[in-house]
Scaffold this active site. Sequence first.
Site, PDB file in Angstrom:
ATOM      1  N   GLY A   1      38.639  34.917 -43.680  1.00  9.92           N
ATOM      2  CA  GLY A   1      39.954  34.341 -43.482  1.00  9.92           C
ATOM      3  C   GLY A   1      39.934  33.318 -42.370  1.00  9.92           C
ATOM      4  O   GLY A   1      39.133  33.422 -41.428  1.00  9.92           O
TER       5      GLY A   1
ATOM      6  N   GLN B   1      43.434  27.936 -35.853  1.00  8.17           N
ATOM      7  CA  GLN B   1      42.025  28.072 -35.455  1.00  8.17           C
ATOM      8  C   GLN B   1      41.278  26.740 -35.535  1.00  8.17           C
ATOM      9  O   GLN B   1      40.183  26.618 -34.997  1.00  8.17           O
ATOM     10  CB  GLN B   1      41.309  29.105 -36.333  1.00  8.17           C
ATOM     11  CG  GLN B   1      41.778  30.536 -36.094  1.00  8.17           C
ATOM     12  CD  GLN B   1      41.047  31.513 -36.984  1.00  8.17           C
ATOM     13  OE1 GLN B   1      41.436  31.721 -38.121  1.00  8.17           O
ATOM     14  NE2 GLN B   1      39.972  32.090 -36.487  1.00  8.17           N
TER      15      GLN B   1
ATOM     16  N   CYS C   1      36.691  38.063 -35.750  1.00  7.89           N
ATOM     17  CA  CYS C   1      37.433  36.814 -35.935  1.00  7.89           C
ATOM     18  C   CYS C   1      36.473  35.650 -35.769  1.00  7.89           C
ATOM     19  O   CYS C   1      35.593  35.687 -34.904  1.00  7.89           O
ATOM     20  CB  CYS C   1      38.541  36.729 -34.881  1.00  7.89           C
ATOM     21  SG  CYS C   1      39.550  35.247 -35.006  1.00  7.89           S
ATOM     22  N   LEU C   2      36.656  34.615 -36.588  1.00  8.09           N
ATOM     23  CA  LEU C   2      35.785  33.441 -36.473  1.00  8.09           C
ATOM     24  C   LEU C   2      35.957  32.738 -35.124  1.00  8.09           C
ATOM     25  O   LEU C   2      35.091  31.971 -34.710  1.00  8.09           O
ATOM     26  CB  LEU C   2      36.054  32.461 -37.621  1.00  8.09           C
ATOM     27  CG  LEU C   2      35.551  32.937 -38.995  1.00  8.09           C
ATOM     28  CD1 LEU C   2      36.094  32.036 -40.091  1.00  8.09           C
ATOM     29  CD2 LEU C   2      34.027  32.957 -39.023  1.00  8.09           C
TER      30      LEU C   2
ATOM     31  N   HIS D   1      45.800  39.821 -40.403  1.00  7.40           N
ATOM     32  CA  HIS D   1      45.083  39.126 -39.323  1.00  7.40           C
ATOM     33  C   HIS D   1      45.448  37.635 -39.315  1.00  7.40           C
ATOM     34  O   HIS D   1      45.715  37.063 -38.250  1.00  7.40           O
ATOM     35  CB  HIS D   1      43.576  39.332 -39.541  1.00  7.40           C
ATOM     36  CG  HIS D   1      42.696  38.670 -38.534  1.00  7.40           C
ATOM     37  ND1 HIS D   1      41.929  39.379 -37.628  1.00  7.40           N
ATOM     38  CD2 HIS D   1      42.428  37.360 -38.285  1.00  7.40           C
ATOM     39  CE1 HIS D   1      41.250  38.532 -36.880  1.00  7.40           C
ATOM     40  NE2 HIS D   1      41.527  37.297 -37.253  1.00  7.40           N
ATOM     41  N   GLU D   2      45.473  37.012 -40.506  1.00  7.46           N
ATOM     42  CA  GLU D   2      45.752  35.566 -40.555  1.00  7.46           C
ATOM     43  C   GLU D   2      47.218  35.277 -40.212  1.00  7.46           C
ATOM     44  O   GLU D   2      47.509  34.301 -39.518  1.00  7.46           O
ATOM     45  CB  GLU D   2      45.404  34.991 -41.928  1.00  7.46           C
ATOM     46  CG  GLU D   2      43.953  35.165 -42.364  1.00  7.46           C
ATOM     47  CD  GLU D   2      42.919  34.921 -41.284  1.00  7.46           C
ATOM     48  OE1 GLU D   2      43.089  33.997 -40.461  1.00  7.46           O
ATOM     49  OE2 GLU D   2      41.928  35.681 -41.249  1.00  7.46           O
TER      50      GLU D   2
ATOM     51  N   HIS E   1      47.663  35.260 -36.617  1.00 11.81           N
ATOM     52  CA  HIS E   1      47.227  33.991 -36.002  1.00 11.81           C
ATOM     53  C   HIS E   1      48.370  32.972 -35.963  1.00 11.81           C
ATOM     54  O   HIS E   1      48.483  32.195 -35.012  1.00 11.81           O
ATOM     55  CB  HIS E   1      46.076  33.371 -36.807  1.00 11.81           C
ATOM     56  CG  HIS E   1      44.710  33.803 -36.383  1.00 11.81           C
ATOM     57  ND1 HIS E   1      44.231  33.638 -35.098  1.00 11.81           N
ATOM     58  CD2 HIS E   1      43.689  34.360 -37.083  1.00 11.81           C
ATOM     59  CE1 HIS E   1      42.982  34.092 -35.028  1.00 11.81           C
ATOM     60  NE2 HIS E   1      42.636  34.547 -36.217  1.00 11.81           N
TER      61      HIS E   1
HETATM   62 CO    CO Z   1      40.838  35.384 -36.802  1.00 15.46          CO
END
Ligand code: CO
Length: 157
Positions: A46, A51, A90-91, A132-133, A136
């Site tokens: 995701g 981000q 998380c990325l 999660h997204e 964000h």
């Molecule tokens: Co994330």
Amino acid sequence: MALREILKFGEDALRKKCRSVTKFDDRLAQLLDDLAETLIASDGVGLAAPQVGILRRVAVVNVRDERGTIELVNPEIIEESGSQTGNEGCLSAPNEWCEVERPNKVTVKAFDRHGNEFTITGKELAARAFCHEIDHLDGILFTDRVKKTLPGQGEKL
Ligand code: CO
């Protein structure tokens, strides 16, 4: 299509509440294409617009099932049930995984790139990724929801 740089924890953009998309134009399509490409290249499941420094309510999720990349514009959770506790990453936080509790099943209302409203239901990893997204988009990071820090590895969302 182009790869975008993924911001890391500590960047202001990750703590902002994003604005809703009002124009379903070529720019939005480009952003969605870039998010999808960047997600695949990063081996995550995701990725949300903040981000990559874009403060709009846009995210992509790909849990490697038959649905492929799911594009979410102005997503909202409209139903949730059950709970799951698992390893989450998380990325924007490479090599950091924490135990986070999430609903086991969520239904999300969102718009596609053309402005058509739809609903989508996800269980387990997909439910975790949707939550999660969407977090964000409100400047909330998974570390805010930690139960305990884990040494292991998991999916990067
Ligand atoms: Co994330």
